[in-house]
Every structure is written in C-alpha cells, then in structure tokens.
Design a protein around this motif. Structure first.
Motif, short mmCIF file in Angstrom:
data_model
loop_
_atom_site.label_atom_id
_atom_site.label_comp_id
_atom_site.label_asym_id
_atom_site.label_seq_id
_atom_site.Cartn_x
_atom_site.Cartn_y
_atom_site.Cartn_z
N LEU A 131 1.02 -1.24 0.11
CA LEU A 131 0.00 0.04 0.16
C LEU A 131 0.95 1.18 0.16
CD1 LEU A 131 -2.56 1.67 0.51
CD2 LEU A 131 -2.25 1.16 3.08
N VAL A 132 1.78 1.34 0.88
CA VAL A 132 2.76 2.49 0.99
C VAL A 132 3.63 2.68 0.05
CG1 VAL A 132 4.37 3.61 2.69
CG2 VAL A 132 2.40 2.49 3.73
N GLY A 133 4.24 1.53 -0.69
CA GLY A 133 5.33 1.61 -1.69
C GLY A 133 6.70 1.82 -1.25
N GLY A 134 6.98 2.23 -0.06
CA GLY A 134 8.24 2.23 0.25
C GLY A 134 8.40 1.89 1.71
N GLN A 135 9.63 1.36 2.28
CA GLN A 135 9.88 0.84 3.60
C GLN A 135 11.21 1.21 4.32
OE1 GLN A 135 8.18 -0.65 6.14
NE2 GLN A 135 9.95 -0.98 7.27
N PHE A 136 11.22 1.90 5.33
CA PHE A 136 12.54 2.24 5.91
C PHE A 136 13.38 0.78 6.01
CE2 PHE A 136 14.48 1.50 10.15
CZ PHE A 136 15.46 2.34 10.24
N ALA A 137 14.72 1.07 5.52
CA ALA A 137 15.65 -0.47 5.77
C ALA A 137 16.67 0.07 6.85
CB ALA A 137 16.26 -0.47 4.61
N THR A 138 17.08 1.50 7.26
CA THR A 138 17.86 1.53 8.00
C THR A 138 18.27 3.27 7.90
OG1 THR A 138 20.09 1.10 8.72
CG2 THR A 138 20.23 1.52 6.58
N HIS A 139 18.99 3.70 8.83
CA HIS A 139 19.36 5.29 8.96
C HIS A 139 21.00 5.01 9.57
CE1 HIS A 139 18.68 4.53 13.05
NE2 HIS A 139 17.33 4.58 12.95
N LEU B 128 22.78 12.52 11.00
CA LEU B 128 24.07 13.08 9.83
C LEU B 128 23.47 13.96 9.30
CD1 LEU B 128 25.11 9.46 8.73
CD2 LEU B 128 26.16 10.67 10.45
N PRO B 129 24.48 15.01 8.82
CA PRO B 129 24.09 16.10 8.21
C PRO B 129 23.58 15.55 6.56
CG PRO B 129 26.31 16.12 8.54
CD PRO B 129 25.92 15.03 9.15
N LEU C 246 19.39 19.06 6.82
CA LEU C 246 18.81 18.65 7.80
C LEU C 246 20.20 17.88 8.66
CD1 LEU C 246 15.56 16.89 6.91
CD2 LEU C 246 15.84 19.14 8.03
N HIS C 247 19.89 17.94 10.05
CA HIS C 247 21.02 17.00 10.72
C HIS C 247 19.98 16.14 11.65
CE1 HIS C 247 23.98 15.95 13.69
NE2 HIS C 247 24.84 16.19 12.90
N THR C 248 19.78 15.03 11.28
CA THR C 248 19.01 14.09 11.86
C THR C 248 19.01 12.52 11.17
OG1 THR C 248 16.67 13.63 12.56
CG2 THR C 248 17.00 14.64 10.27
N GLU C 249 18.14 11.91 11.47
CA GLU C 249 18.20 10.52 10.77
C GLU C 249 17.76 10.70 9.20
OE1 GLU C 249 16.80 7.42 14.32
OE2 GLU C 249 15.57 7.82 12.71
N THR D 26 20.52 11.58 -0.75
CA THR D 26 21.74 10.66 -1.12
C THR D 26 22.54 10.28 0.04
OG1 THR D 26 21.66 11.55 -3.38
CG2 THR D 26 23.58 10.41 -2.73
N HIS D 27 23.01 8.98 0.10
CA HIS D 27 23.77 8.66 1.11
C HIS D 27 25.11 8.32 0.68
CE1 HIS D 27 20.21 7.40 3.70
NE2 HIS D 27 19.69 6.95 2.71
N PRO D 28 25.96 9.14 1.03
CA PRO D 28 27.31 9.01 0.34
C PRO D 28 28.15 7.90 0.91
CG PRO D 28 27.37 10.42 2.37
CD PRO D 28 25.87 10.22 2.24
N THR D 29 29.48 7.47 0.23
CA THR D 29 30.05 6.42 0.70
C THR D 29 30.90 6.88 1.95
OG1 THR D 29 31.93 7.20 -0.80
CG2 THR D 29 30.11 5.34 -1.54
N ARG D 30 31.10 6.12 2.93
CA ARG D 30 32.01 6.44 3.96
C ARG D 30 32.71 5.19 4.28
NH1 ARG D 30 27.11 9.16 5.32
NH2 ARG D 30 27.08 11.26 5.95
N PRO D 31 34.10 5.46 4.63
CA PRO D 31 35.08 4.27 5.06
C PRO D 31 34.64 3.22 5.84
CG PRO D 31 36.22 6.49 5.13
CD PRO D 31 34.81 6.80 5.06
N TRP D 32 33.60 3.53 6.68
CA TRP D 32 32.98 2.32 7.75
C TRP D 32 31.85 1.63 7.17
CZ3 TRP D 32 33.20 7.60 8.69
CH2 TRP D 32 31.89 8.33 8.84
#
Length: 236
Positions: free
Chosen positions: A104-112, A129-130, A153-156, A173-179
């Motif tokens: 119904l909703v079409g999208g689902q939280f996976a992680t932050h 994260l900013p 924003l600086h939040t989830e 957009t989630h950037p790449t980070r070393p960890w």
C-alpha cells in the motif's frame, strides 16, 4: 468550505513521540476545516462505517503490529478514496511483518546510517547525520512541494526500499564512507506520493523528532501533503 473528516491514528514506538508529534498538526487541520478524530490504536481501521466517512488518515505508528481485519479496512478505505499520509517511522516503518501494508505505502525504511563507530555513544544521536533533501523535477511543480527549495537537515537520514509505482517529489543521497559496506552513493526517495485505487498516499521521511517536524520545509511538505491526499470529490 466543505467540511472534511480527518482520522489521526497514533501509537507504536514512543521514541517518535506519537502524541506530541501529531498534536503539532491538529491546529492546522482544524483551521482548514477538518473535523478531527484521534485514535490511539489501529482498531478503528476495522470499522467500515468509520473509515467510509473518513477523508484523510494521518498515521503516526512506528513498528507495532496490525490485525488482518484492520489492514484490510485501511486498504479498502484508501482504494475507495480515503487519503493516507504521515511522516518518518510513523508511516514508512509501520507493521514490518505486514507485506500488504508495504504494498500500500510503496516504500519501507531499511536503515538510517550512523556516525563512525568510534564516535557512537549508544544514543539516538549516533544516527544523526548532516544531509540534503533535494526536490526533484517532478517535485518542483507538484502541489505538495512546489516552491520548496532543497534543504539541509541534521537528523536521521532514511534509507528506503521502494518500488516504481511511487512518484518521487524529493530525494536524499547516502554518500560512501570508509566504515560503511556500500561502494557508491545511494539515492533514496525522501518524499513521495502514490495513487492507490481512488486514494492518494503521501509519505514524508524526515520527522524523527519535534524539531525536525517544526523545520519550515518539513512542516510545509507534511501540511500540504495532508491537504493534497484528502479525498477528492471524484473519489466520493
């Protein structure tokens, strides 16, 4: 002004402050001519008469569970023209075990994604994260987001799994980070709409805390989303 009926359904994980969060928007709804009914559980979704008379459902229920009759009632109401909207985990991270709800909703939280592990202290802020919310080309002309510029924003920052039936009004957009284990930037929908039968669905993923809900751009999008999702005359 034609009177509309709004149903606010709240509950689930208390970390998203479902009562205080929804209370922020009650004056807006009433000022725009809605009669507001508030329910503290999803049991109302199984009441066919109540749902048939509802023009807009505002849901703030993170995680939790939903009964089969309740979910069937919500889905039937949306198909018949009832609008459905919400923000953050209250709509995009609800009823994880209910596949029909996800449909119904079409999208689902996976992680932050969170901070670098050495910076984490075991608190919610570990996942703050900013990041930028970017209005899409479609969003620049859509009634929900027209005139809203890209904002910071600086939040989830929600990482969302989604299908192709949603109309994306804003992305992040989630950037790449070393960890982190991913190897290229990942762009996810941050605000989207979905036509479901005669009903309209609007999902706004920012909104983890009250200060985010009070951010001018976030609040504008949520409030416009309520108006836009509301049952139209053609769906009556």
């Amino acid at each position: 002004m034609t009177r509309k009926n709004a149903l606010v359904v709240r509950g689930g994980w208390e970390g998203h402050q479902p009562v205080r969060a929804t209370e922020l928007f009650l004056p807006f709804l009433r000022a725009n001519g809605y009669a507001v009914r508030i329910e503290e559980s999803t049991e109302v979704y199984a009441d066919a008469d109540a749902m048939a008379g509802t023009d807009l459902v505002v849901q703030c229920v993170t995680m939790s569970q939903i009964g089969a009759e309740e979910l069937a009632g919500l889905s039937a109401a949306v198909v018949a023209g009832t609008g459905f909207t919400g923000w953050h985990g209250g709509i995009a991270d609800s009823f994880r075990a209910a596949s029909d709800y996800l449909h119904l909703v079409g999208g689902q939280f996976a992680t932050h994604p969170g901070k670098e592990p050495c910076e984490r202290q075991g608190v919610q802020e570990d996942n703050y994260l900013p990041h930028t919310v970017n209005i899409t080309e479609l969003g620049r002309d859509h009634p929900v987001t027209a005139g809203v510029g890209d904002f910071e924003l600086h939040t989830e920052q929600y990482w969302v799994l989604h299908d192709e039936l949603i109309d994306v009004l804003a992305t992040t957009t989630h950037p790449t980070r070393p960890w982190q284990p991913w190897h290229r930037p990942v762009t996810c929908p941050a605000v989207w709409t979905r036509q479901w039968g005669a009903g309209r669905v609007v999902v706004t993923t920012p909104g983890h805390s009250l200060d985010v809900l009070e951010h001018p751009a976030v609040r504008t999008i949520i409030e416009r989303g309520m108006l836009w999702a509301t049952r139209t005359a053609s769906a009556s």
